[in-house]
Enzyme design. Sequence first.
Site, short mmCIF file in Angstrom:
data_model
loop_
_atom_site.label_atom_id
_atom_site.label_comp_id
_atom_site.label_asym_id
_atom_site.label_seq_id
_atom_site.Cartn_x
_atom_site.Cartn_y
_atom_site.Cartn_z
N HIS A 1 1.68 4.99 4.19
CA HIS A 1 0.82 5.56 3.15
C HIS A 1 1.23 6.99 2.85
O HIS A 1 1.38 7.39 1.68
CB HIS A 1 -0.64 5.53 3.60
CG HIS A 1 -1.19 4.15 3.78
ND1 HIS A 1 -2.38 3.90 4.41
CD2 HIS A 1 -0.71 2.94 3.40
CE1 HIS A 1 -2.62 2.60 4.41
NE2 HIS A 1 -1.62 2.00 3.82
N SER B 1 0.81 -1.22 0.00
CA SER B 1 0.00 0.00 0.00
C SER B 1 0.84 1.27 0.00
O SER B 1 0.45 2.28 -0.59
CB SER B 1 -0.97 0.00 1.18
OG SER B 1 -0.28 -0.22 2.40
#
Length: 493
Positions: free
Chosen positions: A246, A194
């Site tokens: 992230h 991610s």
Amino acid sequence: MTREERVKFCRVCDKSKFDTKQGIVCGLTNAKADFEEECPDFTGDNEEVYVYQAPKEKKGLLVEKTIEFFELLTPKPGFFMSPIIIIFCVLVFVSMVLSGVHLIDPSVENLVAWGANFTTLTFQGQYWRLLSNCFLHIGLIHLLFNMYALLYIGLLLEPIIGKWKLGFAFILTGIGGSLLSLAWHDMIVSAGASGAIFGLYGVYLALLTTNLIDKESKKGILVSILIFVGYNLLFGLKGGIDNAAHIGGLFSGILLGFSFYPSLSNQEAKLKGLLIPGLTFIFILCCGVIILRSPKISVIYERHMSEFVEVEQRALSVYPQYITEVNLDAINKDGIPNWQKCKDIILKLDEMSGFSEEMYQRNALLKRYCDYRIESYKLIAKASEDRNPIFFRQVEAYNQAIGFIIRKLKGEVVADNLMRYKAPEEYKPVRREFFKSTVNAQSPLYIIDGEISEDMMHIDPKNIKEMNVMKGAAAEAVYGSKGKNGVVIITTK
């Protein structure tokens, strides 16, 4: 020429790209092909267009969709690197499951063994974990969500920047996310693509601010990407999600996206355009060196605790199974000194600042643990020379307190008074005169080595081999009225 015939050319043309609204379009006009007989800008292999294909048999809807899905994941011009990354992540996950890792909820130990970004090990020199963790996933659901997001952004981004830039962006932004994760958290075990996926979204967000993407497509795509990024960042606030990775991936991707622009906008200056991405790479690399070389308090603590455990194991290795079988030399040379070393490690940690209150409380327990170990080993040494029962009882009392301390260190709720040593009461010596005053009243009959005796006070307890007691009718039946108060039968060594 039909639309289907034109698309055959576009699929193998180097100038084609994928548009989420129109499908395959021309990269020069951003529109569907409209030539009649021949495209003047076509660059590709004409033979691939005219290869004979046998008529396709009609298949069920499910079969057709499955075939389309696997065709989508087949590397092809304009969409080459993205499916390779997806396939590699899936193969890594399958290998993990086949090796025994849980399909839905892998353990932390398994993730670390397969290359997760673990603060302690990464700071200790296993820097490859900064990248390897980007190909691991914490269960099937985690994998599916990430691969869907990667597929979506790959279809949008790779036709614009090309396969090599996309691969470079995935790796560099993945490392950027891992670095911020280490800097953000005191201690973390992180895994998943991610961070790198957010990096690719960051690259695309940067390019959306340029003229490389037509205005008609910008608005809809920008809104969908902002919704995706915003939702996932807000969802990450719930806990259990590494939002730092992230954010690190997203911002390193935005930076990298702007650095790609010169080479993408000016095809004739590609070599000069590579200078800025190169400088971006060096910048992120320098950030990584600064982060990994900076002293991290949690890593320092774990490093000292690893040393503590190593010395503790050496001290415990000489603990006797039975106190009567103690190796006095080992206790004095390897036991007590190593426990003192353990205590010195904790005292050294106490002198450092920056630890949390929880760590200092843990240190206080560990100091008490070491003190009790030292005292119990000294008592074991005494008990091996002098078999006084009080020493055995004191060792037992120390071990009981140590057991409660260990339970507390493991996170159990334990009352503080249970973790403190309570000295056992010493046996009060019984005067010989007391036995003499009562011997004629309720004193039992003593049979020592087959002979009747008035009492057993003259016998050293160490010399007793066996002792048996007879009471009531059984004693009177064998010894008559002399056995009415019971009989104590003693056999000496």
